[in-house]
Design a protein around this motif. Structure first.
Motif, PDB file in Angstrom:
ATOM      1  N   PRO A  64     -16.054 -10.783 -44.958  1.00 42.42           N
ATOM      2  CA  PRO A  64     -16.187 -10.818 -46.432  1.00 42.42           C
ATOM      3  C   PRO A  64     -17.618 -10.611 -46.888  1.00 42.42           C
ATOM      4  CG  PRO A  64     -15.827 -13.021 -45.524  1.00 42.42           C
ATOM      5  CD  PRO A  64     -15.612 -12.060 -44.408  1.00 42.42           C
ATOM      6  N   ARG A  65     -17.786  -9.606 -47.718  1.00 42.49           N
ATOM      7  CA  ARG A  65     -19.090  -9.265 -48.296  1.00 42.49           C
ATOM      8  C   ARG A  65     -20.158  -9.001 -47.230  1.00 42.49           C
ATOM      9  NH1 ARG A  65     -18.904  -9.994 -53.699  1.00 42.49           N
ATOM     10  NH2 ARG A  65     -17.255 -11.363 -54.528  1.00 42.49           N
ATOM     11  N   TRP A 117     -10.095 -16.184 -44.021  1.00 42.99           N
ATOM     12  CA  TRP A 117     -10.714 -16.098 -45.342  1.00 42.99           C
ATOM     13  C   TRP A 117      -9.678 -15.817 -46.438  1.00 42.99           C
ATOM     14  CZ3 TRP A 117     -15.237 -17.963 -44.237  1.00 42.99           C
ATOM     15  CH2 TRP A 117     -15.847 -17.638 -43.028  1.00 42.99           C
TER      16      TRP A 117
END
Length: 445
Positions: free
Chosen positions: A311-312, A410
């Protein structure tokens, strides 16, 4: 020898699980997880080994050396998952779990019901906004007799950048996650207390859930939603699964599939052919991607976790889109670069692609985690909220067996759903959260 080993592995696994109270005749997160693993990630290997499926042969799944390796990986993973669940179930945490069925809470109070009503109302607004955002609605095209166009519209919707939009995110959260949980809680409440106010809200939630499930003309969401209602009914009725319950479940799934396949896909299969399709899809739908996975990583160059979400970009690696790469390999030479579809492998294939045979050790922890989830649920006193959460979590986590752990890492939506369930319990406990330890009820103020 192959057939004997094929039979013995799940037999030993289920006997071992039964010794610690995880039985196929009761509804729990681990029991459904292991059943689904055997059905979706193991059973179809026999069909591939003897070349009994024409479509798998067309996909190139014909090399028995690879199929034997599939058997080794799937059976080894199953045994390690079993060991993890058995060890977790024998832990001190398990021994201190009381019989939470004794501690039955009161019916849902007005604050809980109001909260559930607001969730249903917000879900309705989100679904309407989603329909407005996508413009072309696949289900409306299917109802209008344009099944082929509906399929194309769905593929376009799934493979476009729209998947990352705010409307799609909210739709996935409310229509696919929160609304089913609310439905199961309301259904459990109605089964126990038969209140007309609950009945009206339940009917609204069920109708809305059905609409939310079929907008994209996907078969799975509606089938699993119906299965969730059946699980809720069985938990309230004593948490036992009998042969008649299995037959009823199969009939429900067969009826739903027989109705929606002609409507959604323009299929003209008979009931028998639909039944065969269901078996084929369940047992082989994710096994052929598993076969392709072994072909792709048979040289020993494993991903070392690179297929897991990043994520990111917070971790020092670029995510390898394993499910997409498998689909591209399966579809060649007909692959079109403007289509970004996926073919997710089963759990053991995903783990193998990342860590090779060392993945067996990771399976040990996954099995323990699945068992600990049920241990935590057992600590919550019996209530409609617990029943709904149990049904929801049973369906949610059993998907790991055929989707892999990457799809669950996540997942912020899960924590939102968990927070909602805890909030309802707090409303019901008037600010106190109840659980049971050693057969005695306790509370957190």
């Amino acid at each position: 020898m192959f057939f004997l080993g094929y039979i013995m592995v799940p037999y030993v696994a289920f006997i071992s699980l039964r010794s610690v109270g995880i039985k196929v005749s009761t509804i729990s997160v681990p029991s459904f997880f292991f059943i689904y693993y055997v059905l979706g990630a193991y059973a179809g290997i026999l069909i591939l080994y003897y070349g009994l499926d024409f479509h798998s042969i067309l996909r190139g799944a014909t090399d028995n050396k690879i199929i034997v390796k599939m058997f080794i990986l799937s059976s080894g993973t199953l045994m390690m998952l079993t060991c993890g669940a058995v060890l977790a179930s024998r832990s001190k945490l398990k021994r201190h779990t009381g019989n939470s069925r004794k501690f039955t809470t009161r019916p849902l109070n007005k604050f809980s019901i109001l909260f559930l009503f607001l969730l249903v109302l917000i879900s309705a607004i989100v679904i309407v906004d989603y329909v407005r955002s996508i413009g072309v609605v696949p289900i409306l095209m299917a109802i209008g007799g344009q099944a082929g166009e509906a399929v194309n519209a769905r593929v376009t919707l799934l493979t476009s950048n729209f998947q990352s939009t705010y409307s799609m995110g909210m739709y996935s959260l409310f229509a696919r996650m929160i609304l089913p949980l609310v439905s199961y809680i309301l259904f459990a409440e109605y089964l126990q207390y038969h209140k007309n106010s609950i009945k009206l809200l339940l009917l609204f939630a069920v109708a809305l859930s059905i609409v939310g499930s079929v907008i994209e003309t996907a078969k799975g969401p509606l089938v699993f939603y119906a299965l969730g209602l059946l699980i809720t009914n069985l938990i309230v009725g004593g948490n036992r699964v009998y042969i008649k319950n299995i037959i009823v479940g199969l009939i429900i799934v067969l009826i739903i599939t027989s109705i929606i396949m002609p409507l959604f896909m323009g299929s003209k299969l008979s009931i028998y052919e639909t039944f065969i399709y269901m078996i084929n899809r369940t047992m082989l739908g994710n096994l052929v991607p598993g076969y392709i996975t072994i072909e792709m990583f048979d040289d020993g160059e494993f991903l070392l976790g690179a297929s897991f979400p990043n994520p990111r970009g917070v971790f020092p690696y670029k995510q390898y889109l394993l499910a997409q790469e498998i689909w591209i390999k399966m579809m060649r030479p007909t692959y079109a670069s403007n289509q970004l579809y996926t073919a997710p492998p089963v759990l053991w294939a995903e783990l193998y692609a990342n860590f090779g045979y060392f993945s067996f050790f990771l399976a040990l922890f996954i099995g323990a985690f699945i068992a600990w989830l049920q241990i935590a649920l057992n600590k919550i006193p019996f209530s409609s909220t617990k029943v709904g959460l149990s049904a929801w979590m049973t369906l949610y986590f059993m998907g790991i067996s055929i989707k892999g752990v990457g799809a669950y890492m996540w997942d912020y939506y899960f924590f939102v759903v968990l927070l909602i369930a805890i909030s309802i319990m707090l409303f019901q406990g008037r600010g106190k959260f109840y659980y049971s330890i050693g057969g005695n009820e306790a509370k957190i103020k």
